[in-house]
Design a protein around this motif. Structure first.
Motif, PDB file in Angstrom:
ATOM      1  N   GLN A 140       0.856  -1.200   0.000  1.00 14.91           N
ATOM      2  CA  GLN A 140       0.000   0.000   0.000  1.00 14.91           C
ATOM      3  C   GLN A 140       0.895   1.255   0.000  1.00 14.91           C
ATOM      4  O   GLN A 140       2.048   1.200   0.430  1.00 14.91           O
ATOM      5  CB  GLN A 140      -0.917  -0.033   1.234  1.00 14.91           C
ATOM      6  CG  GLN A 140      -1.964   1.055   1.304  1.00 14.91           C
ATOM      7  CD  GLN A 140      -2.820   1.136   0.050  1.00 14.91           C
ATOM      8  OE1 GLN A 140      -2.400   1.707  -0.952  1.00 14.91           O
ATOM      9  NE2 GLN A 140      -4.020   0.552   0.108  1.00 14.91           N
ATOM     10  N   GLN A 148      -3.493   6.992   7.704  1.00 14.57           N
ATOM     11  CA  GLN A 148      -4.598   6.214   8.273  1.00 14.57           C
ATOM     12  C   GLN A 148      -4.264   5.772   9.696  1.00 14.57           C
ATOM     13  O   GLN A 148      -5.113   5.830  10.580  1.00 14.57           O
ATOM     14  CB  GLN A 148      -4.927   4.999   7.391  1.00 14.57           C
ATOM     15  CG  GLN A 148      -5.396   5.357   5.986  1.00 14.57           C
ATOM     16  CD  GLN A 148      -6.540   6.345   5.972  1.00 14.57           C
ATOM     17  OE1 GLN A 148      -7.553   6.162   6.645  1.00 14.57           O
ATOM     18  NE2 GLN A 148      -6.403   7.412   5.210  1.00 14.57           N
ATOM     19  N   LEU A 149      -3.020   5.336   9.923  1.00  4.62           N
ATOM     20  CA  LEU A 149      -2.650   4.891  11.274  1.00  4.62           C
ATOM     21  C   LEU A 149      -2.739   6.054  12.256  1.00  4.62           C
ATOM     22  O   LEU A 149      -3.259   5.901  13.367  1.00  4.62           O
ATOM     23  CB  LEU A 149      -1.249   4.260  11.266  1.00  4.62           C
ATOM     24  CG  LEU A 149      -1.195   2.865  10.614  1.00  4.62           C
ATOM     25  CD1 LEU A 149       0.248   2.400  10.434  1.00  4.62           C
ATOM     26  CD2 LEU A 149      -1.982   1.840  11.435  1.00  4.62           C
ATOM     27  N   PHE A 152      -6.504   6.601  12.900  1.00  3.08           N
ATOM     28  CA  PHE A 152      -7.118   5.641  13.835  1.00  3.08           C
ATOM     29  C   PHE A 152      -6.707   5.985  15.262  1.00  3.08           C
ATOM     30  O   PHE A 152      -7.523   5.956  16.174  1.00  3.08           O
ATOM     31  CB  PHE A 152      -6.681   4.204  13.510  1.00  3.08           C
ATOM     32  CG  PHE A 152      -7.357   3.594  12.313  1.00  3.08           C
ATOM     33  CD1 PHE A 152      -8.740   3.422  12.285  1.00  3.08           C
ATOM     34  CD2 PHE A 152      -6.629   3.166  11.212  1.00  3.08           C
ATOM     35  CE1 PHE A 152      -9.369   2.836  11.198  1.00  3.08           C
ATOM     36  CE2 PHE A 152      -7.250   2.585  10.115  1.00  3.08           C
ATOM     37  CZ  PHE A 152      -8.616   2.423  10.104  1.00  3.08           C
TER      38      PHE A 152
HETATM   39  C1  HEC Z   1      -8.410  -6.698  16.111  1.00  2.22           C
HETATM   40  C2  HEC Z   1      -8.181  -6.692  14.683  1.00  2.22           C
HETATM   41  C3  HEC Z   1      -7.117  -5.762  14.122  1.00  2.22           C
HETATM   42  C4  HEC Z   1      -5.814  -5.618  14.550  1.00  2.22           C
HETATM   43  C5  HEC Z   1      -5.118  -6.274  15.720  1.00  2.22           C
HETATM   44  C6  HEC Z   1      -5.201  -4.691  13.606  1.00  2.22           C
HETATM   45  N1  HEC Z   1      -6.101  -4.285  12.666  1.00  2.22           N
HETATM   46 FE1  HEC Z   1      -5.769  -2.909  11.192  1.00  2.22          FE
HETATM   47  N2  HEC Z   1      -7.730  -3.000  10.665  1.00  2.22           N
HETATM   48  C7  HEC Z   1      -8.666  -3.848  11.217  1.00  2.22           C
HETATM   49  C8  HEC Z   1      -9.955  -3.599  10.611  1.00  2.22           C
HETATM   50  C9  HEC Z   1     -11.261  -4.317  10.924  1.00  2.22           C
HETATM   51  C10 HEC Z   1      -9.762  -2.562   9.659  1.00  2.22           C
HETATM   52  C11 HEC Z   1     -10.825  -1.903   8.791  1.00  2.22           C
HETATM   53  C12 HEC Z   1     -11.463  -0.815   9.640  1.00  2.22           C
HETATM   54  C13 HEC Z   1     -12.664  -0.159   9.011  1.00  2.22           C
HETATM   55  O1  HEC Z   1     -12.466   0.717   8.150  1.00  2.22           O
HETATM   56  O2  HEC Z   1     -13.794  -0.488   9.410  1.00  2.22           O
HETATM   57  C14 HEC Z   1      -8.344  -2.207   9.725  1.00  2.22           C
HETATM   58  C15 HEC Z   1      -7.757  -1.210   8.961  1.00  2.22           C
HETATM   59  C16 HEC Z   1      -6.400  -0.923   8.949  1.00  2.22           C
HETATM   60  C17 HEC Z   1      -5.756   0.060   8.094  1.00  2.22           C
HETATM   61  C18 HEC Z   1      -6.431   0.922   7.032  1.00  2.22           C
HETATM   62  C19 HEC Z   1      -6.029   0.448   5.669  1.00  2.22           C
HETATM   63  C20 HEC Z   1      -6.825   0.980   4.543  1.00  2.22           C
HETATM   64  O3  HEC Z   1      -6.565   0.555   3.413  1.00  2.22           O
HETATM   65  O4  HEC Z   1      -7.713   1.807   4.732  1.00  2.22           O
HETATM   66  C21 HEC Z   1      -4.417   0.038   8.398  1.00  2.22           C
HETATM   67  C22 HEC Z   1      -3.324   0.897   7.778  1.00  2.22           C
HETATM   68  C23 HEC Z   1      -4.221  -0.972   9.408  1.00  2.22           C
HETATM   69  N3  HEC Z   1      -5.450  -1.534   9.725  1.00  2.22           N
HETATM   70  C24 HEC Z   1      -2.997  -1.329   9.938  1.00  2.22           C
HETATM   71  C25 HEC Z   1      -2.827  -2.160  11.032  1.00  2.22           C
HETATM   72  C26 HEC Z   1      -1.565  -2.379  11.696  1.00  2.22           C
HETATM   73  C27 HEC Z   1      -0.239  -1.800  11.254  1.00  2.22           C
HETATM   74  C28 HEC Z   1      -1.812  -3.204  12.756  1.00  2.22           C
HETATM   75  C29 HEC Z   1      -0.848  -3.655  13.836  1.00  2.22           C
HETATM   76  C30 HEC Z   1      -0.163  -2.546  14.515  1.00  2.22           C
HETATM   77  C31 HEC Z   1      -3.239  -3.505  12.753  1.00  2.22           C
HETATM   78  N4  HEC Z   1      -3.810  -2.873  11.683  1.00  2.22           N
HETATM   79  C32 HEC Z   1      -3.889  -4.290  13.690  1.00  2.22           C
HETATM   80  C33 HEC Z   1      -8.454  -4.779  12.216  1.00  2.22           C
HETATM   81  C34 HEC Z   1      -7.292  -4.906  12.944  1.00  2.22           C
END
Ligand code: HEC
Ligand code: HEC
Length: 187
Positions: A140, A148-149, A152
């Motif tokens: 990406q 995005q990070l 969030f």
């Molecule tokens: C408990 C489950 C969970 C964990 C643990 C998690 N994620 Fe996610 N992540 C999600 C979900 C579900 C979404 C989609 C959220 C939405 O838009 O509803 C997401 C979305 C994202 C996005 C957005 C990407 C985009 O294309 O929009 C990023 C970047 C991301 N996560 C990075 C990470 C990273 C790096 C970690 C570890 C540090 C992590 N995630 C840990 C569940 C998780």
């Protein structure tokens, strides 16, 4: 055997016609998301190879105004459910381009360690290629991942179930930088 061959032949033109219709519609997205959904703009996400359910969920959130972006929101506002499903199918079937950037081995090791420490792989899959409503992260755009990070963590990027907002809370600014660097260079 023969019957199967005839059926397949008969089915081919319809499938081809469908693909062309979807391609034509997707041309509208290419200006911002790149050819076949492989973005060449740092702030814009690639869509190629994203799980279909992730794409449809995000489009619905933009359409409903729960996720907001000055460029993307007006596009999503007029999409019908049928279009949304078609875009999900189309972009999930596109081949992700190889990552446009590389990073050095020390950063790769640090990035991998963070994805394990913070359980990114538990939700985003062992290879971080996404599943169901959870996005693919590998390859990406780096700027997009970083934004995005941060979003969030700050609670400004909406997410459906709050899981990603929680997952981002322990991340430091340095972790975010390393993760964005690592993930964007990963294939
Ligand atoms: C408990 C489950 C969970 C964990 C643990 C998690 N994620 Fe996610 N992540 C999600 C979900 C579900 C979404 C989609 C959220 C939405 O838009 O509803 C997401 C979305 C994202 C996005 C957005 C990407 C985009 O294309 O929009 C990023 C970047 C991301 N996560 C990075 C990470 C990273 C790096 C970690 C570890 C540090 C992590 N995630 C840990 C569940 C998780
Ligand atoms: C004018 C530019 C523009 C056009 C045209 C556009 N998009 Fe977007 N799109 C964006 C931007 C910018 C974002 C990231 C928004 C953000 O930062 O939250 C985005 C985000 C998305 C996302 C969320 C991806 C993710 O990883 O979270 C999806 C899905 C999406 N767009 C699908 C589409 C589809 C399908 C089309 C064509 C119908 C389209 N977009 C047309 C600019 C555009």
């Amino acid at each position: 055997m023969l019957a199967t061959a005839v059926l397949l032949l008969a089915a081919t033109p319809a499938i081809a016609a469908d693909a062309t219709a979807a391609e034509k519609k997707a041309a509208l997205c290419a200006a911002c998301h790149g050819p076949s959904g492989n973005s060449t703009i740092p702030a814009n996400p690639s869509l190629a190879g994203q799980p279909s359910q992730f794409i449809t969920t995000q489009l619905i959130m933009f359409r409903d105004g729960r996720r907001k972006d000055p460029q993307m929101s007006p596009i999503a506002a007029s999409l019908a459910n049928a279009d949304i499903n078609e875009f999900g199918k189309y972009f999930s079937a596109q081949k992700p381009a190889p990552p446009a950037r590389k990073t050095d081995p020390a950063k790769v090791a640090e990035g991998r360690r963070l994805t394990e420490q913070y359980n990114c792989t538990a939700c985003h899959g062992a290879e971080l290629k996404g599943q169901q409503h959870i996005p693919r992260l590998v390859g990406q755009q780096m700027d997009y991942l970083r934004t995005q990070l941060r979003g969030f963590k700050a609670g400004t990027r909406f997410d459906m179930d709050g899981n990603m907002t929680s997952a981002a809370q322990p991340l430091s600014e340095k972790d975010i930088e390393v993760l964005a660097d690592y993930l964007s260079a990963l294939q």
